[in-house]
Design an enzyme around this catalytic site. Structure first.
Site, PDB file in Angstrom:
ATOM      1  N   ARG A  24      44.430  42.262  42.047  1.00 34.66           N
ATOM      2  CA  ARG A  24      44.232  42.928  43.340  1.00 34.66           C
ATOM      3  C   ARG A  24      44.154  44.440  43.167  1.00 34.66           C
ATOM      4  O   ARG A  24      43.331  45.092  43.792  1.00 34.66           O
ATOM      5  CB  ARG A  24      45.341  42.557  44.326  1.00 34.66           C
ATOM      6  CG  ARG A  24      45.249  41.118  44.799  1.00 34.66           C
ATOM      7  CD  ARG A  24      46.387  40.765  45.729  1.00 34.66           C
ATOM      8  NE  ARG A  24      47.649  40.959  45.033  1.00 34.66           N
ATOM      9  CZ  ARG A  24      48.759  41.410  45.586  1.00 34.66           C
ATOM     10  NH1 ARG A  24      48.797  41.718  46.869  1.00 34.66           N
ATOM     11  NH2 ARG A  24      49.861  41.551  44.885  1.00 34.66           N
ATOM     12  N   ASN A  42      46.556  37.718  47.825  1.00 30.92           N
ATOM     13  CA  ASN A  42      46.799  36.428  47.182  1.00 30.92           C
ATOM     14  C   ASN A  42      46.831  35.349  48.255  1.00 30.92           C
ATOM     15  O   ASN A  42      47.347  35.574  49.355  1.00 30.92           O
ATOM     16  CB  ASN A  42      48.136  36.429  46.443  1.00 30.92           C
ATOM     17  CG  ASN A  42      48.117  37.299  45.209  1.00 30.92           C
ATOM     18  OD1 ASN A  42      47.071  37.580  44.645  1.00 30.92           O
ATOM     19  ND2 ASN A  42      49.276  37.744  44.781  1.00 30.92           N
TER      20      ASN A  42
END
Length: 95
Positions: A24, A42
């Site tokens: 990320r 996520n």
């Protein structure tokens, strides 16, 4: 198909070993370099969901990077969806 300079919204679901490996953060850095707004988070099933808005050209480039071999972890597949931009995103964040 929209022209490359037209703004768009790209949502991508990335599967593989993409959680707990800096994916990320890496995605946020690439998106900011490309001038995109959005987020990466996520999901409960182990994927990372990426939403990016900006020029079609920049969104396509981010998608190519997500599918590339230089990502943290291991990407086994990416599914994307294109839609009209909502314009409600500012910056690019990790969720």
């Amino acid at each position: 198909m929209p022209e490359k300079s037209e703004n768009t919204r790209m949502t991508a679901w990335v599967r593989g070993r993409v959680q707990g490996v800096g994916f990320r953060w890496w995605t946020r850095a690439r998106a900011l370099e490309l001038g995109l707004a959005g987020w990466a988070r996520n999901t409960e099933d182990g994927r990372v969901e990426v939403v990016a808005e900006g020029s079609r050209e920049s969104c396509v480039k981010l998608l190519e990077l997500l599918k590339g071999c230089d990502t943290p972890g291991r990407v086994d597949g990416v599914v994307e969806r294109w839609s009209e931009p909502r314009g409600s995103l500012g910056g690019f964040v990790e969720r």
